[in-house]
Write a protein that holds these residues in place. Structure first.
Motif, PDB file in Angstrom:
ATOM      1  N   LEU A 108      34.627  31.925   7.721  1.00 26.26           N
ATOM      2  CA  LEU A 108      34.480  31.772   9.172  1.00 26.26           C
ATOM      3  C   LEU A 108      35.122  30.483   9.666  1.00 26.26           C
ATOM      4  N   ARG A 109      35.628  30.541  10.882  1.00 28.49           N
ATOM      5  CA  ARG A 109      35.987  29.325  11.619  1.00 28.49           C
ATOM      6  C   ARG A 109      34.979  29.217  12.753  1.00 28.49           C
ATOM      7  N   VAL A 110      34.240  28.132  12.788  1.00 29.41           N
ATOM      8  CA  VAL A 110      33.148  27.983  13.754  1.00 29.41           C
ATOM      9  C   VAL A 110      33.530  26.932  14.785  1.00 29.41           C
ATOM     10  N   ASP A 111      33.454  27.309  16.066  1.00 29.98           N
ATOM     11  CA  ASP A 111      33.805  26.401  17.164  1.00 29.98           C
ATOM     12  C   ASP A 111      32.660  26.340  18.160  1.00 29.98           C
ATOM     13  N   VAL A 112      32.467  25.164  18.729  1.00 28.54           N
ATOM     14  CA  VAL A 112      31.455  24.954  19.767  1.00 28.54           C
ATOM     15  C   VAL A 112      32.171  24.685  21.083  1.00 28.54           C
ATOM     16  N   GLU A 113      31.764  25.389  22.133  1.00 25.21           N
ATOM     17  CA  GLU A 113      32.391  25.208  23.440  1.00 25.21           C
ATOM     18  C   GLU A 113      31.321  25.247  24.525  1.00 25.21           C
ATOM     19  N   LEU A 114      31.477  24.395  25.510  1.00 25.75           N
ATOM     20  CA  LEU A 114      30.595  24.391  26.671  1.00 25.75           C
ATOM     21  C   LEU A 114      31.308  25.146  27.778  1.00 25.75           C
ATOM     22  N   GLU A 115      30.697  26.229  28.245  1.00 24.70           N
ATOM     23  CA  GLU A 115      31.315  27.079  29.262  1.00 24.70           C
ATOM     24  C   GLU A 115      30.403  27.167  30.477  1.00 24.70           C
TER      25      GLU A 115
ATOM     26  N   VAL B 256      21.933  26.929  29.408  1.00 19.33           N
ATOM     27  CA  VAL B 256      21.417  25.556  29.482  1.00 19.33           C
ATOM     28  C   VAL B 256      21.365  25.151  30.954  1.00 19.33           C
ATOM     29  N   PRO B 257      20.661  24.071  31.278  1.00 21.50           N
ATOM     30  CA  PRO B 257      20.599  23.652  32.679  1.00 21.50           C
ATOM     31  C   PRO B 257      21.997  23.406  33.265  1.00 21.50           C
ATOM     32  N   LYS B 258      22.148  23.705  34.537  1.00 19.84           N
ATOM     33  CA  LYS B 258      23.438  23.595  35.209  1.00 19.84           C
ATOM     34  C   LYS B 258      24.039  22.190  35.078  1.00 19.84           C
ATOM     35  N   ARG B 259      23.180  21.174  35.110  1.00 20.89           N
ATOM     36  CA  ARG B 259      23.702  19.810  35.037  1.00 20.89           C
ATOM     37  C   ARG B 259      24.448  19.557  33.721  1.00 20.89           C
ATOM     38  N   LEU B 260      24.127  20.368  32.671  1.00 21.06           N
ATOM     39  CA  LEU B 260      24.793  20.179  31.391  1.00 21.06           C
ATOM     40  C   LEU B 260      26.072  20.989  31.266  1.00 21.06           C
ATOM     41  N   THR B 261      26.335  21.878  32.229  1.00 21.33           N
ATOM     42  CA  THR B 261      27.579  22.645  32.186  1.00 21.33           C
ATOM     43  C   THR B 261      28.559  22.245  33.273  1.00 21.33           C
ATOM     44  N   GLU B 262      28.222  21.223  34.029  1.00 26.02           N
ATOM     45  CA  GLU B 262      29.128  20.774  35.089  1.00 26.02           C
ATOM     46  C   GLU B 262      30.459  20.336  34.479  1.00 26.02           C
ATOM     47  N   ASN B 263      31.535  20.770  35.155  1.00 23.06           N
ATOM     48  CA  ASN B 263      32.896  20.473  34.709  1.00 23.06           C
ATOM     49  C   ASN B 263      33.269  21.161  33.401  1.00 23.06           C
ATOM     50  N   ALA B 264      32.461  22.155  32.986  1.00 25.84           N
ATOM     51  CA  ALA B 264      32.784  22.864  31.740  1.00 25.84           C
ATOM     52  C   ALA B 264      33.932  23.837  31.984  1.00 25.84           C
TER      53      ALA B 264
ATOM     54  N   GLY C 227      15.306  14.193  19.368  1.00 26.38           N
ATOM     55  CA  GLY C 227      14.569  14.433  20.616  1.00 26.38           C
ATOM     56  C   GLY C 227      15.281  15.425  21.525  1.00 26.38           C
ATOM     57  N   LYS C 228      14.775  15.500  22.732  1.00 24.47           N
ATOM     58  CA  LYS C 228      15.306  16.408  23.743  1.00 24.47           C
ATOM     59  C   LYS C 228      16.715  15.987  24.145  1.00 24.47           C
ATOM     60  N   VAL C 229      17.574  16.978  24.343  1.00 24.89           N
ATOM     61  CA  VAL C 229      18.958  16.725  24.753  1.00 24.89           C
ATOM     62  C   VAL C 229      18.990  16.380  26.234  1.00 24.89           C
ATOM     63  N   GLU C 230      19.666  15.288  26.574  1.00 24.46           N
ATOM     64  CA  GLU C 230      19.724  14.845  27.967  1.00 24.46           C
ATOM     65  C   GLU C 230      21.129  14.876  28.559  1.00 24.46           C
ATOM     66  N   THR C 231      22.164  14.885  27.708  1.00 26.03           N
ATOM     67  CA  THR C 231      23.540  14.803  28.212  1.00 26.03           C
ATOM     68  C   THR C 231      24.417  15.877  27.567  1.00 26.03           C
ATOM     69  N   GLN C 232      25.573  16.111  28.178  1.00 26.58           N
ATOM     70  CA  GLN C 232      26.543  17.047  27.596  1.00 26.58           C
ATOM     71  C   GLN C 232      26.941  16.614  26.196  1.00 26.58           C
ATOM     72  N   THR C 233      27.169  15.331  26.016  1.00 30.84           N
ATOM     73  CA  THR C 233      27.596  14.811  24.714  1.00 30.84           C
ATOM     74  C   THR C 233      26.550  15.105  23.641  1.00 30.84           C
ATOM     75  N   GLN C 234      25.272  14.862  23.964  1.00 28.45           N
ATOM     76  CA  GLN C 234      24.198  15.151  23.011  1.00 28.45           C
ATOM     77  C   GLN C 234      24.119  16.643  22.700  1.00 28.45           C
ATOM     78  N   LEU C 235      24.253  17.457  23.754  1.00 31.93           N
ATOM     79  CA  LEU C 235      24.177  18.908  23.602  1.00 31.93           C
ATOM     80  C   LEU C 235      25.252  19.403  22.643  1.00 31.93           C
ATOM     81  N   ILE C 236      26.472  18.970  22.856  1.00 38.51           N
ATOM     82  CA  ILE C 236      27.582  19.414  22.007  1.00 38.51           C
ATOM     83  C   ILE C 236      27.410  18.887  20.584  1.00 38.51           C
TER      84      ILE C 236
END
Length: 201
Positions: free
Chosen positions: A131-138, A193-201, A105-114
């Motif tokens: 490749l080395r693939v990394d995911v980061e929330l910025e 992504v919405p600002k609420r999902l990047t807070e404290n990134a 379903g739709k992503v609602e939290t930072q944890t789900q997004l990552i």
């Protein structure tokens, strides 16, 4: 196995596209021989095994050939190719991660997004052995980094954007990825992504 390789599941589409250009008279055999290495030429007429590894350099040559001849060097052409590849992989049911991505379903939290981004990153990462693939929330959004990406040619950046955007479409998301080569050995894919999902990134 060559040092830098790509899975046959991606090579098959590039080989078919180049073969069609030749067979339909869009490019002569002589011009093909002048433009492609012996390794790339071999791929045109051999059966591509989807689970086997193939040299990334030969694959990049085939992608670039179709891009220049058929796509007039337009990034949108490669993005459409990447989207078609994503659809083929979704429909083949080879990758459980894609099944999950389509059903989730739709992503609602930072944890789900990552978690979702890591899932997609594991799929795209399995196609290349270097490749080395990394995911980061910025602060400006969700980023997927391809590192050790010297052999990952710029045409592949465009096909990957198309692939990742089609994953979003299959998930029902209107959000879109963009990409830039931050360094020669690094490609950064960014999705706002919405600002609420990047807070404290």
């Amino acid at each position: 196995m060559a040092t830098d390789c790509v899975k046959g599941s991606l090579v098959v589409g590039a080989a078919v596209a180049a073969r069609r250009l030749r067979d339909r008279g869009r490019i002569s055999s002589e011009a093909l021989e002048a433009r492609l290495s012996a390794e790339a030429l071999e791929l045109l007429d051999q059966k591509i095994e989807v689970a086997r590894w193939y040299p990334i350099a030969a694959f990049c040559e085939l992608i670039k050939l179709a891009w220049e001849v058929d796509g007039r060097s337009q990034p949108s052409y490669l993005e459409r190719q990447g989207a078609a590849s994503a659809d083929w992989l979704f429909d083949s049911k080879r990758y459980q991660q894609l099944d999950f991505a389509e059903r989730s379903g739709k992503v609602e939290t930072q944890t789900q997004l990552i978690r979702h981004a890591r899932l997609i990153a594991t799929v795209t990462g399995t196609f290349y052995n270097f490749l080395r693939v990394d995911v980061e929330l910025e602060a400006d959004g969700l980023c997927i980094y391809y590192r050790n990406a010297n052999a990952f040619g710029d045409p592949l950046v465009h096909t990957t954007v198309g692939f990742m955007n089609q994953v979003n479409v299959r998930q029902g998301s209107a959000r879109r990825w963009t990409a830039s080569r931050s360094r020669r050995e690094e490609v950064r894919f960014l999705m706002p992504v919405p600002k609420r999902l990047t807070e404290n990134a």
